[in-house]
Design a protein around this motif. Structure first.
Motif, PDB file in Angstrom:
ATOM      1  N   LYS A 327       0.832  -1.201   0.000  1.00 25.43           N
ATOM      2  CA  LYS A 327       0.000   0.000   0.000  1.00 25.43           C
ATOM      3  C   LYS A 327       0.872   1.258   0.000  1.00 25.43           C
ATOM      4  CE  LYS A 327      -3.850   2.120   2.332  1.00 25.43           C
ATOM      5  NZ  LYS A 327      -4.633   2.209   3.562  1.00 25.43           N
ATOM      6  N   SER A 331       0.996   3.773  -3.304  1.00 26.38           N
ATOM      7  CA  SER A 331       0.294   5.050  -3.144  1.00 26.38           C
ATOM      8  C   SER A 331       1.175   6.211  -3.579  1.00 26.38           C
ATOM      9  CB  SER A 331      -0.111   5.245  -1.679  1.00 26.38           C
ATOM     10  OG  SER A 331      -0.993   4.231  -1.301  1.00 26.38           O
ATOM     11  N   THR A 371      -6.115  -6.640  -3.934  1.00 26.39           N
ATOM     12  CA  THR A 371      -7.115  -5.584  -3.809  1.00 26.39           C
ATOM     13  C   THR A 371      -6.466  -4.303  -3.290  1.00 26.39           C
ATOM     14  OG1 THR A 371      -8.663  -7.329  -3.273  1.00 26.39           O
ATOM     15  CG2 THR A 371      -9.405  -5.085  -2.865  1.00 26.39           C
ATOM     16  N   THR A 372      -5.570  -4.445  -2.340  1.00 24.12           N
ATOM     17  CA  THR A 372      -4.865  -3.280  -1.802  1.00 24.12           C
ATOM     18  C   THR A 372      -4.131  -2.527  -2.915  1.00 24.12           C
ATOM     19  OG1 THR A 372      -4.506  -4.494   0.240  1.00 24.12           O
ATOM     20  CG2 THR A 372      -3.135  -2.554  -0.119  1.00 24.12           C
ATOM     21  N   ASN A 374      -4.688  -2.662  -6.136  1.00 24.36           N
ATOM     22  CA  ASN A 374      -5.650  -2.075  -7.070  1.00 24.36           C
ATOM     23  C   ASN A 374      -6.264  -0.787  -6.505  1.00 24.36           C
ATOM     24  OD1 ASN A 374      -7.168  -1.977  -9.417  1.00 24.36           O
ATOM     25  ND2 ASN A 374      -8.903  -2.992  -8.423  1.00 24.36           N
ATOM     26  N   ASN A 375      -6.637  -0.842  -5.228  1.00 28.25           N
ATOM     27  CA  ASN A 375      -7.237   0.352  -4.607  1.00 28.25           C
ATOM     28  C   ASN A 375      -6.256   1.513  -4.570  1.00 28.25           C
ATOM     29  OD1 ASN A 375      -9.625  -0.947  -4.225  1.00 28.25           O
ATOM     30  ND2 ASN A 375      -9.200  -1.538  -2.094  1.00 28.25           N
ATOM     31  N   SER A 379      -6.932   5.085  -6.336  1.00 25.66           N
ATOM     32  CA  SER A 379      -7.123   6.294  -5.537  1.00 25.66           C
ATOM     33  C   SER A 379      -5.986   7.304  -5.693  1.00 25.66           C
ATOM     34  CB  SER A 379      -7.292   5.924  -4.061  1.00 25.66           C
ATOM     35  OG  SER A 379      -6.115   5.277  -3.626  1.00 25.66           O
TER      36      SER A 379
END
Lengths: 381, 536
Positions: A327, A331, A371-372, A374-375, A379
Motif C-alpha cells: 500500500k 500510493s 485488492t490493496t 488495485n485500490n 485512488s
C-alpha cells in the motif's frame, strides 16, 4: 576355429572395429547436433505457426483484447523507449508449464498486465536458446516479454567451441565476452531475436555490481570489463540487425558503486532496479520499505535521464505487514517517482536462489494484497 | 513369361540358405558389438531423473522399451550362433512313413495334389492319410496315389490325437508329418534323413515356405513375418542346439516320439513336442532348405485366427512345460524356450505403447520429458544397427531371391494384430480356452470380426482429434495454448504411426473381402519342380 589363439584374435578384432564404429556414430552425433537440433527446432516452431494460422487464429482472443490499448506501445520501439505512462508487469515462476497463474493475477488485480518477465541463462542447452515459445505465448496474450538474460559462462562445451579450457570460465568472463569469445552464441541469439520481429526487452547481466551474487559481478570482473561486454553484446545485436530490443541496465543500488558500471546513454534504454523486501527472513535483512529500498537512490538514477522499471517488486511476510508494504509502495508512486514507468511484480513462490531455504514471494492468489494494490492505484495514480 | 509368372516358377526350385563363413561371422560380430555399445550408451541416457514426468508411467514406458531392446539383444546373440548343418547322404533302406491328416470341410482337390506330391518323393516311403472326414471320396483319393488310408474318427486332440493313434499302428522308424496344404518336393526326404545317422537326433525340421503369398496383402505380410524365422533365426537356434519343430513338415524319429509318449497335444503342439524331446536329451537339426511349399493365410480373418491360436498356445509352454522340464534343458534351450514362449507379450507391450497418446489426451498423463532431438541422437544408432543386422542376416534366408526385403507388410500386419496377441496373452493368464480353429486353406469372404479393434482405434483417434481441436478452440485456457502446441501435435504424430499401421490392417481386411476364392494348388505342375540345388 579350433585354435584358441585364432578365436581370440577373431573376437578382439571384431570388438575393436565394433568400438570404432560406435565412436564414428558418437562423433557424427556430436557433429550433427547442430543441424539435427536446428531442423527439429524449426519443425517445432513450424508446428506452432501452423496451429496458430489454422486453428488458434479462429479463437476469440480474450486477454489481448483487454490489452488493446497497449498495442500502440508494443509495436512502436520509440514509444517503448520513451513511454508516457506506467506499465505493470509480472514474473511468475510456473510460466514454463502454463501462464494461467498470470491470468489469475490479472483477475485478482483487476488489471491486465502488459509486461511479462522471464529468465534465461547463457549456455549450449536448448533452454538457453532464445525462448521463442514463451516469447510467442506472451505476444499471443497481448503482452511484451522482458527477458532477463544471465551471462553464466560455465554451461558451454568449451572444446566444441574451441574455447580455452579453464577451471572457472566466469573468472574474467566479461572480458572474454567483450573479446568476442562467445560471439557464436550471441549472434545466434540475436538472429533469433531479429527473426522474432516483435519488440522485446532484454535485461542483461543484472545486479552486476553485487559482489556476492552472480558470476558476472565484481568478484570476477572489473567494471570496465562489464561495460565492454555490454557494449559488445549490444553492438552485435545491431550488427545482426536485431533492432527490436529495448535494453534494460539493472544495477543493485544498495552496493553503491553502480555508477561505475553504466555503459552509457547510447547503450541503455531503461534503468531497472530490484525492490525486494526480505523482511526478517535473513540474518542480514530487516523490514525495508519500498521507499527505503528504491527512494534513496532515485535522485541519482534520475540523473541518467532514462525511464525506470522496478524489475522485481515483492515482499516477504515475515517481520511486518505485506499489505501495508504494498500500500505504501503504490500510493502516490507517480508523484514521488515521476520517472518510474514500470512495476514488475516478483511472483516467485519457490525462490531458492538467495537463502538456503525456499522463499515465497507470490501474491498471485493473495486477494487481499491484490485488492490493496488495485485500490492504491485507483485512488492515487 | 511375365515377371509374376517367372517369380512364381522360381518358387518351385530347391533352394537353401547362404553358407556361414568365418568372414561373414566376423562382420556380423562387429555389428553386434557396435549395437551393444550403442545400447549401453542409450541406457545411460535413458535413465535420467529429469526424464521422468510421471513416475509410474515412466516405469511402464521403460519396461516396454527395454523389454523390446532385451529381445533385440537376444536375437542378435542368437544370430551369433548361426550354423548350417553339413548335409549327410541318407542311408538307403530306412523305413519312413509320411503322415498327412484330413478333417471335415477340407477341400478334396488339395489332398489329390498333396498325396500325388508325396507319391513323387524319391526316397522309398509309405504315405498315410489320417482321415476323419467320413467321406469315401478321401479314401479313393488316398488309394489313387498309393497312400494308406486310416480312418481315425472321434479321437481327442484333433491332429495330434490322430497322429498318436497312427503311430501305434505303423512299424516305420521315421515319420514325416506333412501339412495337407504343403506340396513336398521329390527330394524332401533326401535332405532330411541323412541327419538321423546321428543316433541322438530326434527330429529334423526344414524351412517352411509358401506359394500363395502373391495372392493378397495379408498373405504377403504373413509370409514376410516368417522369412527371418525359417532362416537366420532357426539357424542360430540350430547353432545353440535349440532348433524347434514348428509350423509344418517336421520329420521325427519314431522312438523319440515314443520316449515322450507320442506327439504333444494342444494349440502349440509342435513346440510342446520339441521341448519334451529336448528335455529327454534328443538333439534337433534345422536344415535351411526349401523342399516344400504350402499355403499362408490369404485373408485377414484366417490370419488372425491362426495368430490367436499360436499366441494362446505358445503360453502353454511357459506355464505348463517350461517349469516342469526346465531342469532337464541346457542353458541355451531354457533361454530359447523362455524367449519363444513370451514372444506374444508383444500384444501387451504394443497395447501400452498405443495407449500413451490417449492417456495424454484424455487423462493428461505424460510418461517422459525427453528432448526429441536427444532421443533421436541417442536412439538412432541402435535403430540403424538393428536395420543393418536385419539386412545382413538375409544372406541366410532359405530362399533369398523371393524373401529379401524390409518386410514392411509383415511389420504392418504384426502391429495391427496386437489385439489378437493381447487376447491370446489374457486367455493364457486366466487359463481360458479358445476353440480349436483349423487355419483356413482357402480365402474367406466378408469383413472379419478381427477388424473391429482396428476400426475402434481409428474411430478413437478421429474422436480424439476432434475433441482436442474443439478443446483448443473453445475450452483450453489461453495461458497454455502455445506452450502445449508442440507436445499436443507431437503426440498426434506419435499416435499417427500406430494409426498408419492400423489403416494398413484395415486395408488388409478390406482387400480380403474381395479376394476371389481359388484353389491355388490347381495350378501347380508337379513335374516342373526342380530338385537340383542352387549352390552359392
Amino acid at each position: 576355429m579350433k585354435n584358441t589363439m585364432n578365436r581370440f584374435v577373431f573376437v578382439s578384432a571384431a570388438t575393436i572395429i565394433g568400438i570404432a564404429m560406435v565412436m564414428v556414430f558418437v562423433f557424427l552425433g556430436k557433429q550433427t547436433t547442430g543441424p539435427i537440433t536446428g531442423a527439429l527446432d524449426a519443425l517445432g516452431n513450424k508446428v506452432i505457426e501452423v496451429e496458430q494460422d489454422y486453428l488458434l487464429s479462429k479463437r476469440e482472443p480474450i486477454r489481448s483484447k483487454e490489452l488493446a490499448w497497449f498495442q500502440k506501445y508494443r509495436n512502436n520501439i520509440e514509444l517503448l523507449k520513451n513511454p508516457d505512462t506506467i506499465f505493470l508487469g509480472v514474473y511468475e515462476n510456473t510460466y514454463e508449464e502454463s501462464f494461467n497463474n498470470i491470468i489469475t493475477f490479472d483477475h485478482n488485480l483487476q488489471n491486465t498486465l502488459p509486461f511479462i518477465q522471464i529468465y534465461t541463462a547463457w549456455g549450449d542447452k536448448p533452454r538457453e536458446e532464445f525462448p521463442l515459445v514463451y516469447a510467442k505465448t506472451i505476444y499471443d496474450l497481448g503482452s511484451i516479454p522482458i527477458i532477463t538474460w544471465e551471462p553464466w559462462l560455465n554451461d558451454f562445451n568449451r572444446e566444441k567451441h574451441n574455447l580455452p579450457v579453464v577451471e572457472d570460465p566466469n573468472i574474467g568472463g566479461m572480458a572474454a565476452v567483450a573479446r568476442g569469445d562467445y560471439d557464436f552464441y550471441i549472434e545466434e541469439w540475436a538472429k533469433d531475436v531479429k527473426d522474432f520481429k516483435n519488440n522485446i526487452f532484454i535485461r542483461l547481466g543484472h545486479e552486476m555490481n553485487d559482489p556476492y551474487r552472480y558470476p558476472w559481478g565484481p568478484q570476477n570482473n572489473e567494471p570496465h570489463d562489464f561495460i565492454a561486454a555490454w557494449k559488445h553484446v549490444v553492438d552485435k545485436f545491431k550488427e545482426v540487425g536485431a533492432n527490436n530490443v529495448v535494453w534494460v541496465w539493472a544495477p543493485h543500488p544498495a552496493y553503491l558503486k553502480y555508477g561505475e558500471y553504466y555503459p552509457g546513454d547510447d547503450y541503455v534504454d531503461w534503468i531497472g532496479i530490484g525492490a525486494l523486501n526480505y523482511g526478517t527472513a535473513a540474518s542480514w535483512s530487516k523490514w525495508w520499505t519500498f521507499d527505503e529500498i528504491y527512494g534513496n537512490y532515485y535522485d541519482w538514477l534520475d540523473m541518467l535521464n532514462k525511464p525506470m522499471m522496478i524489475t522485481e517488486m515483492g515482499s516477504l511476510k515475515v517481520g511486518g505487514s505485506r499489505e501495508t508494504w504494498f500500500k505504501e509502495a503504490i500510493s502516490d508512486l507517480p508523484k514521488k517517482y515521476p520517472r518510474l514507468n514500470a512495476l514488475v511484480f516478483f511472483n516467485d513462490s519457490d525462490d531458492k536462489t538467495t537463502l538456503n531455504k525456499t522463499l515465497d514471494w507470490s501474491i498471485v492468489k493473495d486477494t487481499v494484497v491484490c485488492t490493496t494494490i488495485n485500490n492504491a492505484i485507483i485512488s492515487s495514480w | 513369361m511375365t515377371a509374376r509368372k517367372k517369380r512364381y516358377s522360381e518358387l518351385w526350385k530347391t533352394w537353401e540358405a547362404g553358407d556361414v563363413t568365418n568372414s561373414r561371422r566376423f562382420f556380423f560380430l562387429i555389428l553386434v558389438i557396435a549395437g551393444i555399445i550403442s545400447i549401453v550408451l542409450f541406457f545411460d541416457w535413458w535413465f535420467h531423473s529429469d526424464h521422468v514426468a510421471s513416475l509410474p508411467l515412466f516405469v511402464l514406458l521403460s519396461l516396454i522399451t527395454w523389454w523390446g531392446i532385451i529381445r533385440l539383444i537376444l536375437i542378435w546373440v542368437n544370430y551369433l550362433g548361426v550354423k548350417k548343418p553339413v548335409s549327410v547322404l541318407a542311408e538307403p533302406g530306412l523305413k519312413v512313413a509320411i503322415f498327412t491328416t484330413s478333417s471335415p470341410g477340407e477341400p478334396l482337390s488339395m489332398f489329390d495334389k498333396t498325396l500325388e506330391a508325396c507319391a513323387n518323393i524319391n526316397y522309398p516311403h509309405t504315405t498315410y492319410l489320417l482321415d476323419d472326414t467320413q467321406d469315401p471320396a478321401f479314401k479313393k483319393v488316398a488309394e489313387k496315389h498309393g497312400a494308406v488310408w486310416l480312418e481315425l474318427v472321434g479321437l481327442p486332440g484333433a491332429k495330434a490325437g490322430k497322429v498318436n493313434k497312427a503311430l501305434s499302428m505303423i512299424d516305420e522308424d521315421f515319420v514325416l508329418i506333412m501339412d495337407p496344404d504343403h506340396i513336398p518336393f521329390p527330394n524332401f526326404l533326401d535332405e532330411v534323413l541323412g541327419f538321423f545317422k546321428d543316433e541322438k537326433v530326434g527330429f529334423v525340421q526344414v524351412s517352411q515356405a509358401y506359394y500363395n503369398q502373391y495372392r493378397s496383402f495379408t498373405a504377403r505380410g504373413a509370409a514376410e513375418q516368417t522369412y527371418t524365422f525359417y532362416g537366420p533365426t532357426m539357424m542360430g537356434m540350430n547353432g545353440y542346439g535349440t532348433s524347434v519343430a514348428i509350423g509344418a513338415n517336421c520329420t521325427f524319429r519314431k522312438s523319440a516320439l515314443d520316449s515322450i509318449g507320442g506327439h504333444g497335444i494342444g494349440l502349440a503342439e509342435d513346440l510342446i513336442t520339441s521341448i519334451r524331446l529336448h528335455a529327454k536329451g534328443w538333439k534337433s537339426v534345422f536344415n535351411p532348405v526349401v523342399v516344400s511349399r504350402g499355403l499362408v493365410p490369404e485373408d485377414f480373418g484366417s490370419f488372425c485366427k491362426q495368430q490367436l491360436k499360436w499366441s494362446r498356445g505358445v503360453f502353454e509352454v511357459l506355464f505348463s512345460e517350461l517349469p516342469r522340464l526346465s531342469k532337464s534343458l541346457t542353458m541355451w534351450q531354457r533361454i530359447s524356450y523362455l524367449a519363444i514362449s513370451t514372444y506374444y507379450l508383444v500384444g501387451v507391450t504394443t497395447f501400452l505403447y498405443v495407449s500413451i497418446p490417449f492417456m495424454y489426451f484424455w487423462g493428461g498423463w505424460l510418461p517422459a520429458k525427453m528432448d526429441f532431438a536427444e532421443f533421436l541422437i541417442n536412439g538412432s544408432p541402435i535403430i540403424l544397427i538393428a536395420l543393418l543386422v536385419y539386412l545382413y542376416v538375409q544372406r541366410w534366408l532359405s530362399h533369398s531371391p523371393s524373401e529379401r526385403g524390409l518386410h514392411w507388410r509383415g511389420m504392418v500386419l504384426k502391429f495391427a494384430t496386437w489385439p489378437v496377441f493381447f487376447l491370446g496373452a489374457m486367455l493364457a493368464v486366466v487359463n481360458a480356452d479358445i476353440p480349436y480353429i483349423p487355419t483356413a486353406k482357402k480365402a474367406v469372404k466378408g469383413l472379419s470380426p478381427y477388424t473391429r479393434p482396428l476400426i475402434f482405434q481409428l474411430v478413437l483417434f478421429i474422436l480424439t482429434l476432434g475433441y482436442v481441436i474443439y478443446d483448443r478452440l473453445y475450452i483450453a485456457s489461453e495461458g497454455i495454448l502455445i506452450l502445449t502446441s508442440q507436445r499436443v501435435w507431437g503426440m498426434f504424430a506419435f499416435a499417427s504411426v500406430s494409426i498408419i499401421m492400423v489403416i494398413g490392417g484395415i486395408y488388409a481386411a478390406y482387400e480380403s473381402r474381395n479376394l476371389e476364392a481359388e484353389e491355388p494348388w490347381e495350378n501347380i505342375d508337379l513335374t516342373s519342380i526342380d530338385t537340383s540345388k542352387e549352390l552359392k
